[in-house]
Design a protein around this motif. Structure first.
Motif, PDB file in Angstrom:
ATOM      1  N   PHE A   1       0.809  -1.219   0.000  1.00  0.00           N
ATOM      2  CA  PHE A   1       0.000   0.000   0.000  1.00  0.00           C
ATOM      3  C   PHE A   1       0.846   1.276   0.000  1.00  0.00           C
ATOM      4  CE2 PHE A   1      -2.423   3.260   2.295  1.00  0.00           C
ATOM      5  CZ  PHE A   1      -3.432   3.414   1.380  1.00  0.00           C
ATOM      6  N   LEU A   2       1.910   1.294   0.775  1.00  0.00           N
ATOM      7  CA  LEU A   2       2.705   2.527   0.881  1.00  0.00           C
ATOM      8  C   LEU A   2       3.401   2.864  -0.440  1.00  0.00           C
ATOM      9  CD1 LEU A   2       4.105   2.132   4.495  1.00  0.00           C
ATOM     10  CD2 LEU A   2       2.294   3.616   3.705  1.00  0.00           C
TER      11      LEU A   2
ATOM     12  N   TYR B   1      -3.334   4.125   7.650  1.00  0.00           N
ATOM     13  CA  TYR B   1      -2.764   2.793   7.396  1.00  0.00           C
ATOM     14  C   TYR B   1      -1.657   2.475   8.404  1.00  0.00           C
ATOM     15  CZ  TYR B   1      -0.339  -0.956   4.977  1.00  0.00           C
ATOM     16  OH  TYR B   1       0.260  -2.144   4.672  1.00  0.00           O
ATOM     17  N   VAL B   2      -0.758   3.465   8.626  1.00  0.00           N
ATOM     18  CA  VAL B   2       0.359   3.237   9.551  1.00  0.00           C
ATOM     19  C   VAL B   2      -0.157   3.045  10.976  1.00  0.00           C
ATOM     20  CG1 VAL B   2       2.398   4.340  10.569  1.00  0.00           C
ATOM     21  CG2 VAL B   2       2.041   4.407   8.124  1.00  0.00           C
ATOM     22  N   THR B   3      -1.161   3.845  11.366  1.00  0.00           N
ATOM     23  CA  THR B   3      -1.746   3.695  12.698  1.00  0.00           C
ATOM     24  C   THR B   3      -2.330   2.301  12.873  1.00  0.00           C
ATOM     25  OG1 THR B   3      -2.377   6.007  12.554  1.00  0.00           O
ATOM     26  CG2 THR B   3      -3.346   4.754  14.334  1.00  0.00           C
ATOM     27  N   LYS B   4      -3.014   1.855  11.856  1.00  0.00           N
ATOM     28  CA  LYS B   4      -3.640   0.537  11.940  1.00  0.00           C
ATOM     29  C   LYS B   4      -2.593  -0.574  11.982  1.00  0.00           C
ATOM     30  CE  LYS B   4      -7.921  -1.428  10.565  1.00  0.00           C
ATOM     31  NZ  LYS B   4      -9.118  -1.307   9.791  1.00  0.00           N
TER      32      LYS B   4
ATOM     33  N   ALA C   1      -4.574  -4.878   3.529  1.00  0.00           N
ATOM     34  CA  ALA C   1      -4.101  -3.865   2.597  1.00  0.00           C
ATOM     35  C   ALA C   1      -3.110  -4.427   1.592  1.00  0.00           C
ATOM     36  CB  ALA C   1      -3.461  -2.719   3.350  1.00  0.00           C
ATOM     37  N   ASP C   2      -2.275  -5.367   2.015  1.00  0.00           N
ATOM     38  CA  ASP C   2      -1.322  -5.933   1.068  1.00  0.00           C
ATOM     39  C   ASP C   2      -1.968  -7.121   0.376  1.00  0.00           C
ATOM     40  OD1 ASP C   2       0.391  -4.101   2.041  1.00  0.00           O
ATOM     41  OD2 ASP C   2       1.347  -5.469   3.442  1.00  0.00           O
TER      42      ASP C   2
ATOM     43  N   ILE D   1      -6.891   0.539  -0.560  1.00  0.00           N
ATOM     44  CA  ILE D   1      -6.585   0.671  -1.987  1.00  0.00           C
ATOM     45  C   ILE D   1      -7.815   1.181  -2.743  1.00  0.00           C
ATOM     46  CG2 ILE D   1      -5.904  -0.625  -4.045  1.00  0.00           C
ATOM     47  CD1 ILE D   1      -4.224  -2.364  -2.212  1.00  0.00           C
ATOM     48  N   LYS D   2      -9.002   0.783  -2.288  1.00  0.00           N
ATOM     49  CA  LYS D   2     -10.217   1.285  -2.941  1.00  0.00           C
ATOM     50  C   LYS D   2     -10.318   2.801  -2.791  1.00  0.00           C
ATOM     51  CE  LYS D   2     -13.315  -2.709  -2.767  1.00  0.00           C
ATOM     52  NZ  LYS D   2     -13.637  -2.920  -4.161  1.00  0.00           N
TER      53      LYS D   2
END
Lengths: 108, 82
Positions: free
Chosen positions: A37-38, A94-97, A106-107, B28-29
């Motif tokens: 994701f990043l 995302y990073v917090t999660k 996410a990946d 991603i969405k």
């Protein structure tokens, strides 16, 4: 605007718009091809800060100096500010999660 | 040349839409949705200028404000939700 200066402006506008379209295409290719994701964020932020503003800049050059130019300028400023803001918020989330150790997908 | 730019933008929208539908992750969405918003704004502006139909430029401006703000609000909401 004389014929010659219009030709020059048209050429510059086309170059800017082609560059913008190229960066946008490279962003979507990066979005599809990059592994996590990043790195996908990295690819998409190119489009936010360079691709679309270059296309709008090309349109500004093409339209001359009038009210349309002002509207396009406002559009560029809006995208230039809010696009990276969205990406940054999403990256923070995302990073917090990930830090909290929550389960997410996410990946791919 | 203009046609090439239009084709490239349409290709971006097409690939982005397919990826938006195919992606499994909500991150991603949302990312793809934000990207698609930007490309659609550029495409509407391009259409407005090359058809001399400048009211579409106002449409692009309002669409840009609503789309970007709504995306930020969605992300903020998701961050706040536990």
């Amino acid at each position: 605007m004389s014929e010659l200066s219009f030709d020059i402006a048209f050429t510059i506008a086309m170059i800017l718009m082609l560059l913008g379209a190229f960066f946008s295409l490279s962003a979507v290719i990066g979005l599809v091809r990059f592994p996590d994701f990043l790195t996908k964020i990295h690819a998409v932020s190119v489009s936010d800060s360079l691709g679309v503003p270059l296309i709008l800049l090309g349109l500004m050059v093409l339209s001359g100096f009038n009210l349309i130019t002002l509207k396009l300028f406002i559009l560029i400023i809006l995208i230039f500010i809010t696009g990276p803001m969205v990406v940054m918020e999403l990256g923070n989330y995302y990073v917090t999660k990930q830090t909290d150790g929550a389960d997410d997908d996410a990946d791919e | 040349m203009i046609a090439v730019v239009c084709y490239l933008l349409i290709l971006c929208i097409l690939i982005g839409t397919i990826y938006l539908l195919a992606a499994k992750s909500i991150f991603i969405k949302i990312l793809t949705f934000g990207y698609l918003n930007n490309i659609i704004i550029a495409f509407i502006s391009l259409y407005a200028l090359f058809t001399n139909n400048f009211s579409y430029l106002d449409v692009a401006l309002i669409y840009a404000i609503l789309a970007q703000v709504s995306t930020i609000i969605i992300v903020k909401y998701m961050r706040g939700r536990k």
